[in-house]
Design an enzyme around this catalytic site. Structure first.
Site, short mmCIF file in Angstrom:
data_model
loop_
_atom_site.label_atom_id
_atom_site.label_comp_id
_atom_site.label_asym_id
_atom_site.label_seq_id
_atom_site.Cartn_x
_atom_site.Cartn_y
_atom_site.Cartn_z
N ARG A 1 -8.58 -0.10 5.30
CA ARG A 1 -7.75 0.89 4.61
C ARG A 1 -6.51 0.26 4.02
NH1 ARG A 1 -7.51 6.39 7.96
NH2 ARG A 1 -6.30 6.89 6.15
N LYS B 1 0.83 -1.22 0.00
CA LYS B 1 0.00 0.00 0.00
C LYS B 1 0.86 1.26 0.00
CE LYS B 1 -1.52 1.60 4.08
NZ LYS B 1 -1.32 2.95 4.56
N ASN B 2 1.88 1.29 0.85
CA ASN B 2 2.64 2.53 1.01
C ASN B 2 3.62 2.79 -0.14
OD1 ASN B 2 1.18 3.10 3.26
ND2 ASN B 2 2.75 2.46 4.72
N GLN C 1 9.10 19.01 7.07
CA GLN C 1 10.23 18.58 6.21
C GLN C 1 9.82 18.55 4.74
OE1 GLN C 1 13.39 18.22 7.57
NE2 GLN C 1 12.22 19.07 9.29
N ARG D 1 1.45 14.56 13.18
CA ARG D 1 2.14 14.16 11.96
C ARG D 1 2.49 15.43 11.18
NH1 ARG D 1 -0.82 8.74 9.80
NH2 ARG D 1 1.13 8.53 8.65
N CYS E 1 -4.13 7.77 9.64
CA CYS E 1 -4.39 7.21 10.96
C CYS E 1 -3.95 8.19 12.05
CB CYS E 1 -3.64 5.90 11.12
SG CYS E 1 -4.51 4.52 10.38
N ASP F 1 5.12 0.29 12.04
CA ASP F 1 3.86 -0.32 11.60
C ASP F 1 3.72 -1.77 12.06
OD1 ASP F 1 3.16 2.03 10.40
OD2 ASP F 1 3.61 1.39 8.35
N1 EPU Z 1 7.65 14.10 10.70
C1 EPU Z 1 7.95 15.42 10.97
N2 EPU Z 1 7.97 16.31 9.94
C2 EPU Z 1 7.70 15.94 8.64
C3 EPU Z 1 7.38 14.58 8.37
C4 EPU Z 1 7.38 13.68 9.42
O1 EPU Z 1 8.21 15.78 12.11
O2 EPU Z 1 7.72 16.80 7.76
C5 EPU Z 1 7.64 13.11 11.80
C6 EPU Z 1 6.29 12.48 12.00
O3 EPU Z 1 5.47 13.26 12.83
C7 EPU Z 1 6.66 11.15 12.60
C8 EPU Z 1 8.00 10.80 11.94
O4 EPU Z 1 8.48 12.04 11.43
O5 EPU Z 1 6.84 11.31 13.96
C9 EPU Z 1 7.94 9.79 10.81
O6 EPU Z 1 7.01 10.19 9.84
P1 EPU Z 1 7.09 9.75 8.32
O7 EPU Z 1 7.04 10.98 7.50
O8 EPU Z 1 8.24 8.82 8.12
O9 EPU Z 1 5.74 8.96 8.17
P2 EPU Z 1 4.60 9.15 7.11
O10 EPU Z 1 5.23 9.36 5.78
O11 EPU Z 1 3.59 10.10 7.61
C10 EPU Z 1 4.58 6.63 6.44
C11 EPU Z 1 3.53 5.58 6.34
C12 EPU Z 1 3.11 5.14 7.74
C13 EPU Z 1 4.34 4.66 8.49
C14 EPU Z 1 5.43 5.74 8.49
C15 EPU Z 1 6.73 5.30 9.13
C16 EPU Z 1 2.37 6.10 4.31
C17 EPU Z 1 1.14 6.60 3.64
N3 EPU Z 1 2.37 6.09 5.63
O12 EPU Z 1 3.96 7.71 7.12
O13 EPU Z 1 2.23 4.06 7.55
O14 EPU Z 1 3.98 4.37 9.82
O15 EPU Z 1 5.71 6.14 7.13
O16 EPU Z 1 7.25 4.20 8.47
O17 EPU Z 1 3.31 5.67 3.66
C18 EPU Z 1 0.41 2.68 7.95
O18 EPU Z 1 0.58 2.19 6.82
O19 EPU Z 1 -0.37 2.19 8.81
C19 EPU Z 1 1.14 3.87 8.33
C20 EPU Z 1 0.80 4.63 9.36
#
Ligand code: EPU
Length: 431
Positions: free
Chosen positions: A398, A22-23, A126, A122, A117, A305
């Site tokens: 989802r 999915k991701n 960045q 979040r 979620c 995850d």
């Molecule tokens: N963060 C920041 N600033 C940013 C971006 C992220 O502070 O600009 C922080 C977030 O708040 C968090 C950490 O960095 O504490 C990691 O966030 P990341 O950006 O890596 O996560 P994401 O891209 O929002 C994706 C997956 C998540 C998975 C995370 C970590 C997708 C759509 N979502 O989220 O997947 O947990 O990477 O591997 O790809 C899931 O599939 O259930 C899910 C939640």
């Protein structure tokens, strides 16, 4: 409202096919707007988050054809707007990948702030930092992230934290910028690499994905491609932990064992046998589970995850375990539900669970708080004595295709019910 009715006690036994990630699929589908040619994508999971993204892209004018359940063609040659703000899009996280892809191609886009979620705050600072470094103006107004640029120019970008989403988004925008972009402290997750491979197959010039430093030489034009998405690391890991939790014997098929190494290592540490072959991994849980400590980390560390799934397993292991969540700040909400099933877990400072293993869980009515916790709670219910009702299963849908059907094929007693009558029927059937 649909719920799962589950009678616990049967070990999961057998083989299960794992679907596409999915991701990885979310950014790959969003990147299809970067060319006017037709894109073919295989191994697309048929899950709600993907279908929401596709629906929004259709509303933008992208022609989407499902050739079969897992194969899509997309053509974005007739996009008629640069604003993505329909009702659905706010529900998913992946919507913000349309910023990177559309900013890259059209140098302008407005996208509703993402949902996803609720597992803690979040931030997207960045992403914004990266877009600005490439020369884009970024504002947040009326719930929209508005970005535009006269020209995008390559730059040297250091990510202050390792972020999957920011690495992906900035990589997409930089693909069609002038000159070279270097992303330092990049995320290394398999889906980051899969997106880079997909973009390269469309004509991009990206090197280093899968390491800390990604180097992108901008190109002016992207073209059509035919691409197959990698298997879902987390779906595979969930079934592998399902074997551990229910004391079963499960082979996950169509996987890349390398992506599962941290998961396999932890399963072995807690007393499971793990056998790897080219594209399958078998997990046998024959001995009592042992305690362990684990901290979630960016890839190749233990994935956040998979944190609820390992917590559910450790809840049934001998001794005291500590699980530390280092990626998100509120990812233990499911512990209250697990406690109602008999678990003995104390959460400290919101990010550390201290787990005293118990002999068994008992069935209860539980509410799913988010996607991965939902899958983990289902595994707990499958191991529990008696019947459980799992509410709010839309979260699970989802990200897991045919979850209950795959579990049934492994011997689980689980059904979707959406009325008291259907629940009674389930209870009569299982005796
Ligand atoms: N963060 C920041 N600033 C940013 C971006 C992220 O502070 O600009 C922080 C977030 O708040 C968090 C950490 O960095 O504490 C990691 O966030 P990341 O950006 O890596 O996560 P994401 O891209 O929002 C994706 C997956 C998540 C998975 C995370 C970590 C997708 C759509 N979502 O989220 O997947 O947990 O990477 O591997 O790809 C899931 O599939 O259930 C899910 C939640």
């Amino acid at each position: 409202m649909e719920q799962y009715a589950i009678k616990g006690g049967n070990p999961l036994v057998g083989e299960v096919e794992i679907g596409g990630a999915k991701n990885a699929a979310l950014p790959i589908i969003a990147a299809a707007v970067m060319t006017n040619d037709t894109i073919h994508i295989d191994n697309v999971p048929d899950v709600r988050d993907i279908n929401v993204l596709l629906q929004s892209m259709k509303e933008l004018g992208v022609i989407v054809n499902r050739q079969d359940r897992h194969r899509l063609t997309l053509n974005a040659s007739h996009i008629h707007g640069l604003v993505v703000n329909d009702d659905n899009i706010k529900k998913i996280r992946g919507s913000y990948y349309l910023i990177g892809s559309m900013l890259g191609k059209y140098k302008k886009v407005e996208v509703a702030l993402p949902g996803g979620c609720n597992i803690g705050s979040r931030a997207i600072d960045q992403h914004i930092k990266g877009f600005r470094a490439l020369g884009a103006e970024v504002k947040i107004e009326h719930g929209l992230i508005k970005t535009q640029a006269e020209r995008l120019r390559g730059n040297h970008i250091y990510m202050d934290i390792v972020s999957v989403g920011a690495t992906i988004n900035v990589m997409m925008a930089a693909t069609m910028a002038e000159g070279t972009t270097i992303i330092e402290n990049a995320a290394k997750e398999p889906h980051v690499v899969d997106l880079a491979n997909f973009l390269n197959s469309m004509g991009a010039n990206i090197k280093g994905a899968g390491t800390d430093v990604i180097r992108i030489k901008g190109v002016q034009k992207m073209h059509g491609t035919d691409y197959t998405i990698i298997p879902d690391q987390i779906e595979a890991g969930t079934f592998m932990f399902g074997a551990a939790i229910t004391r079963g014997d499960v082979t996950v098929k169509n996987v890349i064992p390398k992506h599962l190494e941290s998961i396999s290592a932890k399963l072995q540490e807690i007393g499971c046998e793990v056998e790897e072959s080219d594209d399958a991994v078998r997990v046998v849980s024959a001995k009592p589970l042992r305690h362990s400590h684990v901290k979630t980390l960016p890839y190749p560390g233990f994935p956040t995850d998979m944190q609820p799934q390992i917590t559910v397993a450790l809840g049934l292991s001998q001794g005291t375990s500590i699980v530390t969540e280092s990626i998100f700040d509120n990812r233990f909400k499911y512990v209250d539900e697990l406690t109602r099933m008999g678990a003995s877990i104390k959460v400290e400072s919101g990010n550390m669970a201290i787990i005293d293993g118990v002999k068994r869980y008992t069935g209860a009515t539980i509410t799913v708080p988010d996607l991965r916790a939902g899958a983990a709670l289902v595994m707990a219910a499958l191991a529990a004595e008696g019947i459980s009702i799992v509410e709010e299963i839309h979260y699970i849908q989802r990200g897991y295709e045919d979850f209950h059907l795959k579990l049934q094929s492994l011997g689980a007693q689980i059904e979707i019910v959406d009325s008291e009558r259907e629940l009674q029927k389930f209870k009569l059937k299982i005796g």
